[in-house]
Design an enzyme around this catalytic site. Structure first.
Site, PDB file in Angstrom:
ATOM      1  N   GLU A 143       4.729  -1.363  -3.817  1.00  0.00           N
ATOM      2  CA  GLU A 143       3.466  -1.460  -4.549  1.00  0.00           C
ATOM      3  C   GLU A 143       2.988  -2.917  -4.617  1.00  0.00           C
ATOM      4  OE1 GLU A 143       1.675  -0.270  -8.980  1.00  0.00           O
ATOM      5  OE2 GLU A 143       3.837  -0.273  -8.631  1.00  0.00           O
ATOM      6  N   LYS A 195      -5.204   2.890  -7.304  1.00  0.00           N
ATOM      7  CA  LYS A 195      -4.490   3.497  -8.428  1.00  0.00           C
ATOM      8  C   LYS A 195      -5.503   3.924  -9.482  1.00  0.00           C
ATOM      9  CE  LYS A 195      -0.471   2.504 -11.379  1.00  0.00           C
ATOM     10  NZ  LYS A 195       0.545   1.477 -11.711  1.00  0.00           N
ATOM     11  N   CYS A 231       3.626   4.126  -8.360  1.00  0.00           N
ATOM     12  CA  CYS A 231       4.330   3.919  -9.621  1.00  0.00           C
ATOM     13  C   CYS A 231       4.130   5.079 -10.593  1.00  0.00           C
ATOM     14  CB  CYS A 231       3.887   2.577 -10.221  1.00  0.00           C
ATOM     15  SG  CYS A 231       5.046   1.852 -11.407  1.00  0.00           S
TER      16      CYS A 231
END
Length: 327
Positions: A44, A126, A160
């Protein structure tokens, strides 16, 4: 293609250097290509580095580090994305990688997916930055909650704690992902964080009947000391919470996961195992009961400006403009 050789890559960024980190990633792609790897997942926002400062500094103290990250963030497209795409093409490899993306005056946690010919086939943001991350990154939209066909199969990506959002995961499950690219920053949270990560990726593999290839970033002792000096945090804040692994559709970890150091987990993904699992339980098909349990999703790309004069939808953060008639 039935067997895909995949790599989950645990790698350190070159702190505070976009150019240095991109060069390191390019070299790793070439190295993996020489090993016959066909699909690789990097951590990430590894380019240029995860905003570790936001985890340990209060908002009033993070201006210097936040601005430095903005200066080193990636613009899409750019020479940096061209370099990663060229390396993917040279290696004949599909590559999933996390970057800090700069779009104007905003930063986003972005996942890029390059096909084996080097083409950028997905850029997704995200959807909700987690806790401290909201001081650094803007929010994404639903346009990236889809699986994408590639040279190695149908791939979905999440970053995540998006893995803690069952509806976001189900969007990819129902879209038929075969390989799931998961990425975390590592470096804090300790054994609890690593344990939760394992639960999340193994559960997603079980529910999706897909392979999960999960990558976390690593910080060596010098990098931990440098971050501690820059942020005033203890070194121990940056030294724990790593799990780079591959999980099969039965929810089993394939081979030995990496919990420290740089390296990669390489595994052969037998895509025939997906049908063997889905024969028993297909969460996006015969086991789903869509007549009373279903997901409604809005995949319309968002934009701060829609120019009705030219009847063109301006789509910052996406690959192409879309010419759309007025409603």
């Amino acid at each position: 293609m039935t067997i895909v050789k995949a790599a989950a890559v645990q790698i350190s960024p070159v702190l505070h250097s976009r150019a240095g980190t991109v060069a390191k990633v390019v070299e790793k792609i070439r190295e993996l290509g020489r090993k016959g790897v066909q699909f690789a997942v990097f951590p990430e926002t590894v380019v240029p580095y995860y905003p570790y400062f936001s985890f340990v500094q209060p908002p009033y103290a993070m201006a210097k580090e936040h601005l430095r990250l903005m200066e080193e963030a990636v613009t899409v497209p750019s020479a940096d994305t061209d370099a990663i795409g060229a390396a993917a093409r040279e290696a004949g490899m599909v590559v999933s990688i996390g970057v800090n993306e700069r779009d104007g005056g905003s930063l986003y946690n972005t996942q890029l997916l390059f096909d084996a010919d080097g083409t950028l086939i997905q850029r997704r943001r995200k959807i909700t930055p987690t806790y401290h991350e909201r001081m650094v990154w803007g929010q994404g939209d639903g346009s990236g909650l889809r699986a994408v066909d590639s040279a190695v199969g149908r791939i979905g990506q999440l970053a995540c704690w998006e893995h803690y959002q069952p509806l976001a995961r189900y969007a990819l499950i129902a879209d038929g992902e075969q390989i799931h690219a998961a990425m975390f920053p590592g470096a804090f949270g300790g054994p609890l964080f690593a344990g939760q990560m394992e639960v999340a990726i193994r559960q997603h593999a079980l529910e999706s009947a897909a392979f999960v290839v999960n990558a976390t970033a690593w910080l060596d002792a010098d990098q931990q000391a440098r971050l501690a000096k820059d942020t005033g945090a203890p070194v121990g804040a940056f030294s724990r919470g790593f799990l780079t692994a591959v999980v099969d559709p039965e929810g089993s970890i394939v081979g030995e996961p990496l919990t420290s150091g740089e390296g990669e987990v390489i595994a052969d993904l037998d895509l025939a195992l997906i049908d063997r699992r889905k024969r028993l339980m297909d969460a996006g098909g015969h086991y789903s009961r869509p007549e009373f349990l279903s997901l409604q999703i809005d995949r319309t790309p968002t934009a701060p400006l829609i120019d009705r004069g030219t009847r063109t939808r301006t789509r910052p953060g996406h690959l192409l403009d879309e010419h759309t008639p007025e409603a």
